[in-house]
Scaffold this active site. Structure first.
Site, PDB file in Angstrom:
ATOM      1  N   ALA A   1      42.225  46.740  35.856  1.00 54.80           N
ATOM      2  CA  ALA A   1      41.571  47.272  34.661  1.00 54.80           C
ATOM      3  C   ALA A   1      42.599  47.857  33.688  1.00 54.80           C
ATOM      4  CB  ALA A   1      40.503  48.307  35.028  1.00 54.80           C
TER       5      ALA A   1
ATOM      6  N   THR B   1      34.815  49.929  34.899  1.00 55.14           N
ATOM      7  CA  THR B   1      33.422  50.148  34.514  1.00 55.14           C
ATOM      8  C   THR B   1      32.617  50.726  35.673  1.00 55.14           C
ATOM      9  OG1 THR B   1      32.936  47.870  35.067  1.00 55.14           O
ATOM     10  CG2 THR B   1      33.526  48.342  32.787  1.00 55.14           C
TER      11      THR B   1
ATOM     12  N   ARG C   1      31.606  43.457  32.213  1.00 57.62           N
ATOM     13  CA  ARG C   1      32.657  43.592  31.196  1.00 57.62           C
ATOM     14  C   ARG C   1      32.482  42.532  30.105  1.00 57.62           C
ATOM     15  NH1 ARG C   1      37.440  46.367  30.201  1.00 57.62           N
ATOM     16  NH2 ARG C   1      37.224  47.613  32.069  1.00 57.62           N
TER      17      ARG C   1
ATOM     18  N   GLU D   1      43.265  41.447  43.598  1.00 55.76           N
ATOM     19  CA  GLU D   1      42.527  42.719  43.569  1.00 55.76           C
ATOM     20  C   GLU D   1      41.627  42.821  44.791  1.00 55.76           C
ATOM     21  OE1 GLU D   1      40.637  43.796  39.884  1.00 55.76           O
ATOM     22  OE2 GLU D   1      39.280  45.212  40.851  1.00 55.76           O
TER      23      GLU D   1
ATOM     24  N   PHE E   1      47.651  39.352  38.633  1.00 54.49           N
ATOM     25  CA  PHE E   1      46.787  38.926  37.532  1.00 54.49           C
ATOM     26  C   PHE E   1      45.311  39.030  37.878  1.00 54.49           C
ATOM     27  CE2 PHE E   1      50.804  36.452  37.168  1.00 54.49           C
ATOM     28  CZ  PHE E   1      51.317  37.119  36.074  1.00 54.49           C
TER      29      PHE E   1
ATOM     30  N   ARG F   1      42.935  38.815  34.716  1.00 52.20           N
ATOM     31  CA  ARG F   1      43.376  39.474  33.478  1.00 52.20           C
ATOM     32  C   ARG F   1      42.356  39.373  32.348  1.00 52.20           C
ATOM     33  NH1 ARG F   1      49.659  38.726  31.786  1.00 52.20           N
ATOM     34  NH2 ARG F   1      49.998  40.791  30.923  1.00 52.20           N
TER      35      ARG F   1
ATOM     36  N   GLU G   1      45.924  43.990  30.022  1.00 50.39           N
ATOM     37  CA  GLU G   1      44.997  42.899  29.760  1.00 50.39           C
ATOM     38  C   GLU G   1      44.690  42.623  28.286  1.00 50.39           C
ATOM     39  OE1 GLU G   1      42.309  45.042  32.482  1.00 50.39           O
ATOM     40  OE2 GLU G   1      41.704  43.041  33.122  1.00 50.39           O
TER      41      GLU G   1
HETATM   42  N1  MTE Z   1      52.022  41.621  34.442  1.00 50.65           N
HETATM   43  C1  MTE Z   1      52.735  40.977  35.391  1.00 50.65           C
HETATM   44  N2  MTE Z   1      54.042  40.747  35.161  1.00 50.65           N
HETATM   45  N3  MTE Z   1      52.162  40.537  36.552  1.00 50.65           N
HETATM   46  C2  MTE Z   1      50.821  40.737  36.802  1.00 50.65           C
HETATM   47  O1  MTE Z   1      50.316  40.337  37.853  1.00 50.65           O
HETATM   48  N4  MTE Z   1      48.683  41.658  35.975  1.00 50.65           N
HETATM   49  C3  MTE Z   1      47.897  42.015  34.796  1.00 50.65           C
HETATM   50  C4  MTE Z   1      48.677  42.992  33.912  1.00 50.65           C
HETATM   51  N5  MTE Z   1      50.019  42.535  33.686  1.00 50.65           N
HETATM   52  C5  MTE Z   1      50.033  41.413  35.807  1.00 50.65           C
HETATM   53  C6  MTE Z   1      50.708  41.855  34.638  1.00 50.65           C
HETATM   54  C7  MTE Z   1      46.609  42.608  35.098  1.00 50.65           C
HETATM   55  S1  MTE Z   1      45.314  41.595  35.483  1.00 50.65           S
HETATM   56  C8  MTE Z   1      46.390  43.956  35.058  1.00 50.65           C
HETATM   57  S2  MTE Z   1      44.883  44.615  35.324  1.00 50.65           S
HETATM   58  C9  MTE Z   1      47.500  44.891  34.778  1.00 50.65           C
HETATM   59  O2  MTE Z   1      48.738  44.231  34.595  1.00 50.65           O
HETATM   60  C10 MTE Z   1      47.612  45.854  35.953  1.00 50.65           C
HETATM   61  O3  MTE Z   1      48.684  46.707  35.846  1.00 50.65           O
HETATM   62  P1  MTE Z   1      48.662  48.048  34.948  1.00 50.65           P
HETATM   63  O4  MTE Z   1      47.310  48.641  35.058  1.00 50.65           O
HETATM   64  O5  MTE Z   1      49.724  48.866  35.556  1.00 50.65           O
HETATM   65  O6  MTE Z   1      48.965  47.595  33.563  1.00 50.65           O
HETATM   66  N1  HPA Z   2      38.329  45.903  35.712  1.00 52.24           N
HETATM   67  C1  HPA Z   2      39.114  45.415  36.671  1.00 52.24           C
HETATM   68  N2  HPA Z   2      38.819  45.496  37.939  1.00 52.24           N
HETATM   69  C2  HPA Z   2      37.687  46.106  38.279  1.00 52.24           C
HETATM   70  C3  HPA Z   2      36.834  46.638  37.326  1.00 52.24           C
HETATM   71  C4  HPA Z   2      37.174  46.549  35.972  1.00 52.24           C
HETATM   72  O1  HPA Z   2      36.461  46.995  35.064  1.00 52.24           O
HETATM   73  N3  HPA Z   2      35.786  47.175  37.974  1.00 52.24           N
HETATM   74  C5  HPA Z   2      36.025  46.937  39.273  1.00 52.24           C
HETATM   75  N4  HPA Z   2      37.166  46.304  39.470  1.00 52.24           N
HETATM   76 MO1  MOS Z   3      43.410  42.999  36.334  1.00 53.17          MO
HETATM   77  S1  MOS Z   3      42.089  41.414  36.225  1.00 53.17           S
HETATM   78  O1  MOS Z   3      42.101  44.156  36.193  1.00 53.17           O
HETATM   79  O2  MOS Z   3      43.780  42.952  37.994  1.00 53.17           O
END
Ligand code: MTE
Ligand code: HPA
Ligand code: MOS
Length: 789
Positions: free
Chosen positions: A530, A461, A313, A235, A231, A345, A732
């Site tokens: 992201a 970004t 953002r 990161e 979430f 997220r 997100e």
């Molecule tokens: N879904 C689950 N089940 N667990 C997670 O930790 N992280 C969220 C989202 N959905 C998350 C989730 C966040 S913050 C992001 S940025 C995206 O998943 C990242 O994965 P994706 O880019 O493959 O969607």
């Molecule tokens: N989103 C999520 N994570 C990031 C970003 C963004 O735009 N830029 C740097 N890390």
């Molecule tokens: Mo999601 S906050 O960009 O890991």
């Protein structure tokens, strides 16, 4: 044999393993021989000078193999994702409660914990800044202001029918991933290290471990089996945990396991950024927002971490779905003595959107209009002759989908009828109260409705981060190992990547194994963040698979006697137009025998992303994802509790790669957003210690809190140009639908006032306590409550 799995609903590839407990997370892996357990000695002070450090007693305790301080870090003691301003172990100062000061390594975790209590650290406490107000008063900042502006503010304000001024306060949120932070550091031959980590960003772990150990990136590998949720919390900050484990391993020569228990995790790691916004807005009588002037600040905590990107953002989302003639957005990150707040997220986007939504809600009350109607007139592309429109930062908002989605949702959710019926119910309750005939329900229950539109910019970004790699290996028996740079945290990324590969090779998904993410397979990856994991890695997987398939197609053409481009891959077979076929496995065998390479890499970079911070202009996003939601709540005026009765969401995921996974992401994100703004509340003691350190004090939504009636629809016919399979990112954006619940609560609370049109401020998160206070104030006719967390 199976048809292509792309664009079809299918379960998460690990679903069965998740629910049977056989999915292995970092700490489930067998312990390497001789593994030591590390425990952190953390600062009890928000800000203090360290005047004494003594590990002598602890070192003499049973099972203890080392007690380490900052001087024991072999390489550089400072890490961090943008600048290196976070000590691995505190130097001469501690800057937040929970900051690691020492690391104890022992044969068992119990021994390490016991010894940690025996480490002597002397502190000389210093004054601490513990919230945004204190930081602002002290002028404590982490960076310079970032400004985005257009139009003539003064002229627009001068010509307005209504000018509103206000302040919006947005709370933090704990990530509450099920699996807390964990890393293992394992010595390998020749002074090299393998790190197994629960991280969204294996390359960052590799880089920070190498930095802390003072060695090259090539001497470190980072492997990620899967995460029990990230979430955003993993990161950047997983790298600090991994660096500590690596330092422990380097100093003892033994494998080291470091995991944070729930209290340590919640008490020491960063959270969603609280924001403060001060604004003024100009409206026409009809509810057109003409100008918006906003200053925002986020609480970055003690170090920079990703705070500037989160702030950016937020600035990019202060317009949400609304066209603004004139605006000025200014933002800056504050430095406090709290854990360094981090990605969560939405990454600032939700905080930006809440500000403009608060402005709209307050204007609607002031103008006596339905906030739903005020939103509708302000949408991009919604006004007659609006033509091509640009966001405040100059990016074109092409063919905005929001107005049509709004109209579709109002129809499908039967908005008009339900609005009328709620208003009638509230009016009847008021009349009954006046007449002294009110039933208990008329006295104590009120319903509320609110609509939330969403536009969310997709891309990192920070432009260079928009790249990804993949590495595919086809074996001579026709089975496949797939590697890509993304991490699996429950969102279903591996399931989607496997479907893309299966589609290219025309084989069943059971023949494809997605490997643990590893920096030795794909280098220089970006965080899986992201929402762009699928967009970026999917294109890289596609390219890698196509490269191998094209080579195999040449072999097939020779075998089947047709042209290379005429060969098709489907249903586990490879066919010529004549109908002659061979199995994919037989083809792989032939390709091997003919000495054809059966592995390839793929790479992708998002085109066209650029932004100039100095001018506040550019194209930070590849595209926008849209959505709209309607929430209905019922508030109990005796207890302050809010029940979410019904939620309708229409959300744009383009042409979904997997509608079942996308539905799960939308539902989960909504509930997480709702939790943030209702029952989740991060509380600090006046000395800066986090009070909410576990599920007994920090209330994430439980099964009984989800909407009683939950209707999520994917926008049909929504294919997006230039993305993988026409799909859109989903991780997100739907979190922002949760904002609807907070506004619906306010709508319900207004029903407790003696007459319609009351000004209500419940404050966020809208906990039962805040709701009760707001109702009491309304009853007393006093100014509405503005208490915030
Ligand atoms: N879904 C689950 N089940 N667990 C997670 O930790 N992280 C969220 C989202 N959905 C998350 C989730 C966040 S913050 C992001 S940025 C995206 O998943 C990242 O994965 P994706 O880019 O493959 O969607
Ligand atoms: N989103 C999520 N994570 C990031 C970003 C963004 O735009 N830029 C740097 N890390
Ligand atoms: Mo999601 S906050 O960009 O890991």
């Amino acid at each position: 044999m199976s048809a292509s799995p792309l664009h079809k609903a299918s379960p998460h590839e690990s679903a069965l393993r998740h629910v049977t407990g056989t999915a292995r997370y970092t700490d489930d892996l067998p312990a390497p021989a001789g593994m030591l357990h590390a425990v952190i000695v953390a600062s009890p002070h928000a800000h203090a000078r360290i005047i004494l450090r003594d590990g002598t007693a602890a070192r003499g305790m049973p099972g203890v193999r080392a007690v380490l301080f900052a001087d024991d870090v072999p390489g550089h003691n400072r890490v961090g994702p943008i600048v290196h301003d976070e000590p691995v172990l505190a130097e001469d100062e501690v800057l937040h409660v929970g900051m690691p000061v020492a690391l104890v390594l022992a044969e068992t975790r119990a021994q390490a914990k016991a010894a940690a209590r025996a480490v002597v650290v002397g502190y000389d406490p210093l004054p601490a800044l513990l919230d945004l107000d204190a930081a602002l008063a002290a002028g404590s900042f982490l960076n310079d202001p970032h400004v985005i502006a257009r139009g003539d503010l003064d002229a627009t304000f001068g010509a307005a029918d209504l000018v509103l001024e206000g302040e919006t306060r947005i709370p933090g949120q704990d990530h509450f991933y099920l699996e807390t932070h964990v890393a293992r550091a394992i010595p390998e031959e020749g002074g090299c290290w393998k790190i197994v980590s629960s991280t969204q960003h294996p390359t960052e772990v590799q880089r920070m471990v190498a930095h802390a150990l003072g060695i090259g990136a090539h001497e470190v590998t980072c492997e990620v089996p899967r995460l029990g949720g990230g979430f955003g919390g993993k990161e950047s900050q997983a790298a600090n945990v991994a660096a500590l484990a690596a330092v422990g391993a380097a100093r003892t020569g033994r494998p080291v396991s470091l995991w944070l228990d729930r209290g340590e995790d919640m008490g020491s790691t960063g959270k969603r950024h609280p924001f403060l916004a001060r604004w003024r807005a100009a409206f026409t009588r009809e509810g057109r927002i003409r100008a918006l002037d906003v200053k925002i600040w986020n609480d970055g905590g003690f170090a920079l971490d990703l705070s500037p990107a989160v702030l950016d953002r937020a600035l990019y989302h202060l317009d949400n779905t609304y066209h603004l003639e004139a605006c000025r957005f200014e933002g800056r990150c504050c430095r406090t003595h709290l854990p360094s707040n981090t990605a969560f997220r939405g990454f600032g986007g939700p905080q930006g959107v809440i500000v403009v939504e608060d402005v709209i809600e307050r204007a609607a009350v002031a103008l006596g209009l339905d906030p739903v109607a005020v939103r509708r007139v302000n949408y991009y592309g919604a006004r007659p002759g609006s033509g091509e429109e640009r966001a405040p930062y100059g990016q074109v908002v092409p063919a905005p989908r929001i107005a049509a989605m709004h109209d579709a949702l109002l129809t499908s959710s039967d908005y008009a009828t339900r609005r009328t019926s709620i208003d009638a119910e509230t009016a009847a309750a008021r009349a009954a109260l006046t007449a002294g005939t009110a039933t208990p329900a008329q006295r104590w229950l009120r319903r509320g409705l609110a609509l939330q539109p969403v536009k969310f910019g997709i891309s990192f970004t920070n432009a260079p981060l928009n790249q990804a790699g993949a590495f595919v290996l086809v074996y001579a028996d026709g089975t496949v190992q797939l590697n890509h740079g993304g991490t699996e945290m429950g969102q279903g990324l591996h399931t989607k990547m496997r479907a893309i590969a299966a589609d290219v090779f025309g084989i069943g998904v059971e023949r494809i194994r997605v490997m643990n993410t590893s920096t030795e397979k794909v280098p220089n990856t970006s965080a899986t963040a992201a929402s762009s994991g699928t967009d970026l890695n999917g294109q890289a997987v596609l390219e890698a698979c196509r490269t191998v398939r094209d080579r195999m197609a040449q072999v097939a053409a020779d075998e089947l006697g047709c042209g290379r481009d005429a060969v098709t891959f489907a249903g586990g077979s490879v066919s010529a137009p004549t109908g002659t076929t061979m199995t994919f496995a037989a083809l792989a065998q032939r390709a091997w025998a003919r000495q054809v390479s059966l592995s390839a890499t793929g790479f992708y970079r998002t085109p066209g992303i650029a932004y100039d911070r100095a001018s506040g202009q550019g194209t930070p996003f590849f595209y926008f994802a849209y959505g709209v939601s309607l929430a209905e709540v019922e508030v109990n005026g005796l207890t302050g509790e809010a029940v979410v009765r019904r939620v309708d969401i229409l959300h744009d995921v383009g042409d979904s790669l997997n509608p079942a996974l996308d539905l799960g992401q939308i539902e989960g994100a909504f509930v997480q957003g709702m939790g943030w703004l209702t029952n989740e509340e991060v509380l600090f003691r006046p000395d800066g210690k986090v009070l909410t350190r576990g599920p007994s004090t920090y209330k994430i939504p439980a099964a009984g809190d989800v909407p009683r009636d939950f209707r999520v629809t994917l926008l049909p016919h929504a294919a997006q140009d230039g993305t993988i399979g026409g799909s859109k990112a989903v991780g997100e954006p739907p979190l922002l639908h949760g904002i609807a619940v907070a506004h619906a609560i306010k709508d319900a609370v207004a029903g407790f006032a003696a007459a319609p049109g009351a000004v209500v401020h419940v404050g966020l998160p809208s906990t039962p306590e805040r709701i009760l206070l707001a109702i009491e104030d309304l009853r007393a006719g006093a100014p509405a409550d503005t208490v915030t967390g």
